[in-house]
Scaffold this motif. Structure first.
Motif, short mmCIF file in Angstrom:
data_model
loop_
_atom_site.label_atom_id
_atom_site.label_comp_id
_atom_site.label_asym_id
_atom_site.label_seq_id
_atom_site.Cartn_x
_atom_site.Cartn_y
_atom_site.Cartn_z
N ASN A 292 43.00 6.39 38.57
CA ASN A 292 43.76 5.05 38.99
C ASN A 292 44.27 4.46 37.62
O ASN A 292 45.11 3.47 37.78
CB ASN A 292 42.81 4.24 39.60
N THR A 293 43.84 4.68 36.41
CA THR A 293 44.40 3.96 35.22
C THR A 293 45.53 4.35 34.93
O THR A 293 46.28 3.55 34.00
CB THR A 293 43.31 3.96 34.04
N TYR A 294 45.84 5.76 35.10
CA TYR A 294 47.15 6.39 34.70
C TYR A 294 48.12 5.89 35.73
O TYR A 294 48.40 6.30 36.96
CB TYR A 294 46.87 7.96 34.71
N ASN A 295 49.36 5.18 34.98
CA ASN A 295 50.21 4.77 35.67
C ASN A 295 51.66 5.69 36.12
O ASN A 295 52.51 5.11 36.64
CB ASN A 295 50.77 3.36 35.25
N PHE A 296 51.56 6.53 35.18
CA PHE A 296 52.82 7.39 35.14
C PHE A 296 52.08 9.03 35.60
O PHE A 296 51.41 9.57 34.71
CB PHE A 296 53.63 7.53 34.24
N TRP A 297 52.98 9.60 36.38
CA TRP A 297 52.41 10.98 36.81
C TRP A 297 53.61 12.05 36.90
O TRP A 297 54.68 11.48 37.46
CB TRP A 297 51.76 11.01 38.38
N GLY A 298 53.27 13.19 36.56
CA GLY A 298 54.07 14.19 36.78
C GLY A 298 53.88 14.68 38.10
O GLY A 298 53.34 14.22 39.07
N GLN A 299 54.96 15.57 38.67
CA GLN A 299 54.94 16.00 40.16
C GLN A 299 53.85 16.80 40.44
O GLN A 299 53.75 17.22 41.59
CB GLN A 299 56.21 16.50 40.57
N GLY A 300 53.28 17.36 39.39
CA GLY A 300 52.25 18.58 39.71
C GLY A 300 53.03 20.21 39.69
O GLY A 300 53.99 20.19 40.17
N THR A 301 52.01 20.97 39.27
CA THR A 301 52.59 22.20 39.19
C THR A 301 51.39 23.01 39.60
O THR A 301 50.02 22.95 39.03
CB THR A 301 53.11 22.63 37.57
N LEU A 302 51.63 24.08 40.43
CA LEU A 302 50.42 24.96 40.80
C LEU A 302 50.02 26.16 40.01
O LEU A 302 51.00 26.99 39.58
CB LEU A 302 51.00 25.57 42.13
N VAL A 303 48.86 26.10 39.77
CA VAL A 303 48.26 27.33 39.12
C VAL A 303 47.32 28.05 39.88
O VAL A 303 46.39 27.61 40.56
CB VAL A 303 47.54 26.84 37.63
N THR A 304 47.70 29.27 40.11
CA THR A 304 46.99 30.25 40.88
C THR A 304 46.28 31.37 40.03
O THR A 304 47.16 32.25 39.61
CB THR A 304 47.66 30.74 42.40
N VAL A 305 44.92 31.50 40.14
CA VAL A 305 44.28 32.48 39.43
C VAL A 305 43.69 33.44 40.34
O VAL A 305 42.63 33.03 41.07
CB VAL A 305 43.31 31.90 38.43
N SER A 306 44.37 34.83 40.28
CA SER A 306 43.65 35.86 41.33
C SER A 306 42.46 36.63 40.55
O SER A 306 42.35 36.70 39.52
CB SER A 306 44.82 36.92 41.77
N SER A 307 41.66 36.87 41.33
CA SER A 307 40.39 37.85 41.00
C SER A 307 40.63 39.31 40.69
O SER A 307 41.67 39.64 41.48
CB SER A 307 39.14 37.24 41.61
#
Length: 123
Positions: A108-123
């Motif tokens: 909640n302190t962080y006022n600027f955010w990127g849109q997010g990037t998905l990381v998927t790690v397969s076993s």
């Protein structure tokens, strides 16, 4: 103001990825930068933070020794090098900026955010 995250993808366990976050509209050197991640059904957590100069970094225990955060203020870019990835690292990764102290893990302190990037790690 915009933060643009990129670099996510699908990787096998033990593999590596490098995330990038490019900032525009802010003087990045004035901000503490951080990477957060959010896995399905879980809260968003801070995993790495870097001081304004880049001289100090802090990591969550879950990623310490495997992930490296860095920044290039001239390029207005932050990076997250992720090595030895595990399936439990699967999440959406967000970059964030705030004029706060390095120990601050509260999203909640962080006022600027990127849109997010998905990381998927397969076993």
């Amino acid at each position: 103001v915009q933060l643009q995250a990129s670099g996510g993808g699908l990787v096998q366990a033990g593999g590596s990825l490098r995330l990038s976050c490019v900032a525009s509209g802010i003087t990045i050197s004035m901000y503490t930068l951080a990477w957060f991640r959010q896995a399905p059904g879980k809260e968003r957590e801070s995993i790495a933070r870097i001081s304004r100069s880049g001289g100090t970094t802090v990591y969550a225990d879950s990623v310490k020794g495997r992930f490296t955060i860095s920044r290039d203020n001239d390029k207005k870019t932050m990076y997250l090098q992720m090595n030895s990835l595990k399936p439990e690292d699967t999440a959406v990764y967000y970059c964030a900026a705030a004029r706060t102290i390095l120990s601050d893990v509260n999203p909640n302190t962080y006022n600027f955010w990127g849109q997010g990037t998905l990381v998927t790690v397969s076993s």
